[in-house]
Design a protein around this motif. Structure first.
Motif, short mmCIF file in Angstrom:
data_model
loop_
_atom_site.label_atom_id
_atom_site.label_comp_id
_atom_site.label_asym_id
_atom_site.label_seq_id
_atom_site.Cartn_x
_atom_site.Cartn_y
_atom_site.Cartn_z
N SER A 219 45.14 52.07 54.65
CA SER A 219 45.10 52.79 53.37
C SER A 219 43.69 53.29 53.08
O SER A 219 43.51 54.19 52.27
CB SER A 219 45.60 51.89 52.24
N TYR B 258 53.12 51.14 47.20
CA TYR B 258 52.19 50.77 48.27
C TYR B 258 52.75 51.18 49.63
O TYR B 258 52.05 51.79 50.44
CB TYR B 258 51.92 49.26 48.24
N VAL B 279 45.46 56.32 49.67
CA VAL B 279 45.60 55.38 48.56
C VAL B 279 44.18 55.11 48.05
O VAL B 279 43.33 54.71 48.83
CB VAL B 279 46.23 54.06 49.04
N GLY B 281 40.89 53.31 46.33
CA GLY B 281 40.44 51.92 46.24
C GLY B 281 40.71 51.11 47.49
O GLY B 281 41.02 51.66 48.55
N SER B 282 40.60 49.80 47.38
CA SER B 282 40.89 48.94 48.52
C SER B 282 41.58 47.68 48.02
O SER B 282 41.57 47.38 46.83
CB SER B 282 39.60 48.62 49.26
N ASP B 297 45.85 48.31 40.38
CA ASP B 297 44.58 49.05 40.41
C ASP B 297 44.64 50.32 41.25
O ASP B 297 43.80 51.20 41.12
CB ASP B 297 43.47 48.17 40.99
N ARG B 298 45.59 50.37 42.18
CA ARG B 298 45.61 51.49 43.12
C ARG B 298 46.86 52.34 42.96
O ARG B 298 47.07 53.27 43.73
CB ARG B 298 45.54 50.95 44.56
#
Lengths: 368, 333
Positions: A219, B258, B279, B281-282, B297-298
């Motif tokens: 991702s 996700y 996507v 952020g992490s 958060d993502r």
């Protein structure tokens, strides 16, 4: 954008003063990536062996490469194929035993002193592992500005340095406030952005990316790939992009070079190489890589290679791929394979877009 | 047709509500939080997720090889109806090999460097079946032949470092299937290998699975490997299961943002020059997993409810579920 003459002066090896100073770069500044643009990088017949006496490892064997300004060249191959050694040669870290490297007309291995230092600015590197390649005791600002300690005239004043760090941080998608944070406060993807910002600090023409996203989570990979392609758009920087991930290479590269055991076995435009490979190794590599799309991955269409890559200490005679090739005949063991082009395989291809391979029995190009 | 793993019919391996806590210098964190899945013989289930999502930790708890800093704090791991978490160490060891077995990622560290491979491969037969050394080594040679190691009789006397990466992985697989286990867990079995060798190893695993009718749990971060080699998939994020179902359905119509984000960020069909749908952020640090939805958060769909309330894994179709309040909004294309 039109070609700007900024590089004309640097063709002699000494960049015009001020061209790479503090200012933000403009698109199309150097080359515009047109098919007839002069090559930024030309590698011809580069050979590199390690060790001595009878036990010599052949890492590169007569490698040719061409890269035009603004272009991305994908370098594909399995372990031991020499792609990392080639990267080191391009960075001037490894002197080839034979062959020539020409960067914008100059052979970097003939340079010394100031001229060499000036050349080094023009080729930078992004490393694979963002956890190992950043000093944990340096802040992001120090890491990004470290190259300026060697290249003192690039950004002369402390004030300008601070401003440039902020610019670079925002170029790679980090916040200005990140400047004073340390590597362990960043995620893998953010660290790789710092690595990219550091590579940009000297305003290079070429960045060698050695597996820049393979240590990152999927991702996050996409984010970093997007940063790289954005920089190419905005700064006109060229990339040599080394990766084992074929879907990544297909996405980023304009042209692809496939290596096997130290030799370039095929090169051409990305679409040509991926969709109609000439060399059996390329075809096998493409078909072995798992793909998401189930319909494209008919298992019976998979080319099954026998065995594994031979040792680079003991390279097979004739064609080095013959020990794993399903088409191999006696000729392949006796004679080095000739260079064949798309046209030799019965397809005119595209004019001015060479697509060639080293093979006695090139594939007809019916692969979809 | 074989039953799906989410079928109540008894699966070969049935993990229910598994929780694993990890002791770190800054306190205890939950690394695996209520993970459930089941696999039937003959089927392959993929545990898919990024680093730190708890997939390997789940696998190690199943085989009882967790690091001492980690502890199973809840749930059940049933193999053939027995909850292995309630067994004594000695009873558990009896299952390791004949019932449950694991192939590790790094074959060089998983093999003993100072023992010839033939002897290592013979060990399961000596321990579980009481074979003589000679007879065990005969079995080892037979196994080496089966997994495609050339000149097995000669190579049985060689040491692990004398083999290539691909060959070492074959040896590990041979050792794992030596006693015909019902369940084989493969933890990133090909990540360290080159593409062409990777394909050979995955083929070997599949052939062995068919031949021995094993249930296989494939732990991986590679979407393409899942697409090609697994029947069912469990997608993990921050220690929890966010989506499960058959690979075909989950990959063609993801019902968790996700999963969708992961699938979209594969550059396979991307057009060069056009940005990849990444996507942002992490993944969260395990010590700071948000109390509501783990992905909030993502997430592009995030709303107030997601911050307040963690979505449970709920059914979103025949034998598939997702942990998202707004899963229906992804129901398109």
């Amino acid at each position: 954008m039109s070609e700007t003459p900024a590089t004309e002066t640097s063709a002699t090896g000494t960049p015009a003063p001020g061209t790479s100073a503090t200012g933000t770069s403009v698109p199309g500044r150097r080359f515009d990536g047109r098919a007839d643009a002069p090559p930024l990088l030309e590698v011809a017949g580069v050979t590199k062996t390690f060790g001595h006496g009878r036990r010599r490892l052949t890492a590169l064997d007569g490698v040719d490469l061409r890269l035009r300004g603004g272009e991305t060249l994908g370098l594909v191959g399995e372990s031991g194929c020499g792609k990392s050694t080639l990267a080191r040669v391009l960075l001037g870290l490894e002197r080839p035993d034979a062959g020539t490297v020409r960067f914008d007309g100059t052979d970097p291995f003939t340079l010394r002193g100031k001229a060499l230092l000036a050349w080094r600015r023009r080729v930078q590197m992004v490393f694979q592992d963002p956890f190992a390649s950043l000093n944990a005791r340096m802040s992001a600002a120090d890491l990004i500005g470290e190259p300026w300690r060697t290249h003192r005239d690039v950004v002369p004043t402390a004030q300008a340095r601070e401003r440039r760090v902020r610019e670079l941080l925002s170029l790679v998608g980090l916040r200005e406030s990140d400047a004073h944070r340390y590597p362990d406060e960043f995620s893998g993807g953010q660290r790789q952005r710092i690595g990219i910002a550091r590579a940009l600090a000297l305003d290079p023409d070429l960045i060698v990316c050695d597996e820049p996203v393979s240590a990152l989570d999927l991702s996050v990979q996409a984010q970093v790939l997007n940063v790289l392609s954005e920089l190419r758009e905005r700064l006109g920087v060229s990339y040599v992009f080394i990766s084992h991930d074929l879907s990544v290479v297909r996405y980023v590269a304009d042209r692809v070079t496939v290596m096997y055991l130290g030799k370039v076995v095929e090169h051409g435009r990305t679409e040509d190489v991926f969709d109609r490979p000439l060399h059996p190794y390329t075809a096998a590599l493409m078909s072995a890589a798992p793909v998401l799309d189930a319909s494209r991955a008919a298992e019976d269409a998979e080319i099954r290679l026998r065995g594994e890559i031979p040792s680079p200490y003991d390279i097979p005679s004739g064609c080095r791929f013959r020990t794993r090739c399903w088409q191999a005949e006696d000729r392949c063991a006796d004679l080095a394979p000739p260079a064949v082009s798309r046209a030799d395989a019965g397809d005119p291809g595209r004019p001015g877009q060479p697509h060639a391979a080293l093979c006695h029995f090139p594939l007809a190009g019916e692969q979809s | 047709m074989k039953p799906s793993p989410f079928d109540p019919d008894r699966p070969a391996l049935d993990v229910e509500g598994l929780c694993v806590d990890l002791r770190t210098p800054s306190g205890t964190v939950r690394a695996v939080d209520g993970v459930s899945f089941g696999v039937h013989r003959g089927r392959t289930l993929a545990l898919l997720g990024e680093s730190g999502c708890g997939k390997s930790m789940t696998a190690l708890s199943v085989v009882g090889l967790l690091d001492p800093v980690a502890e199973v704090t809840g749930g059940a791991v049933r193999v053939g109806g027995t909850d292995t978490l309630r067994l004594s160490r000695a009873e558990r060891r009896k299952l390791a090999g004949p019932v449950l077995s694991i192939v590790f990622q790094d074959a060089l560290t998983a093999l003993n460097p100072v023992q010839p491979v033939g002897r290592q491969l013979g060990e399961p037969f000596r321990i579980h079946r009481g074979f003589s050394r000679r007879r065990a080594e005969e079995e080892a040679v037979r196994l080496m032949t089966r997994v495609g190691i050339p000149e097995p009789r000669l190579r049985a006397r060689a040491y692990p470092h004398q083999f290539s990466g691909g060959m070492r992985q074959r040896l590990l697989i041979a050792m794992a299937v030596a006693l015909d286990p019902d369940v084989l867990i493969a933890d990133e079995p090909t990540t360290a290998l080159d593409v062409t060798v990777q394909a050979q190893i995955m083929r070997l695993l599949r052939d062995l699975q068919t031949e021995r009718d094993m249930a296989v749990v494939l732990i991986t971060h590679d979407l393409a490997v899942v697409a090609q080699r697994a029947d069912d998939v469990v997608v993990m994020y921050a220690g929890t299961v966010v989506e499960n179902g058959t690979v075909r359905e989950v990959f063609s119509h993801p019902r968790h943002p996700y999963t969708k984000g992961l699938l979209d960020s594969v550059p396979e069909d991307a057009v060069r020059g056009r940005p990849l749908p990444a996507v942002p952020g992490s993944p969260p640090d395990l010590s700071a997993v948000p109390s509501g939805c783990v992905f909030q958060d993502r997430c592009p769909l995030v709303r107030e409810r997601c911050v307040r309330e963690r979505p449970p894994l709920r059914s979103v179709g025949a034998s598939r579920s997702a942990a998202c309040h707004f899963s229906e909004e992804l129901h398109r294309v």
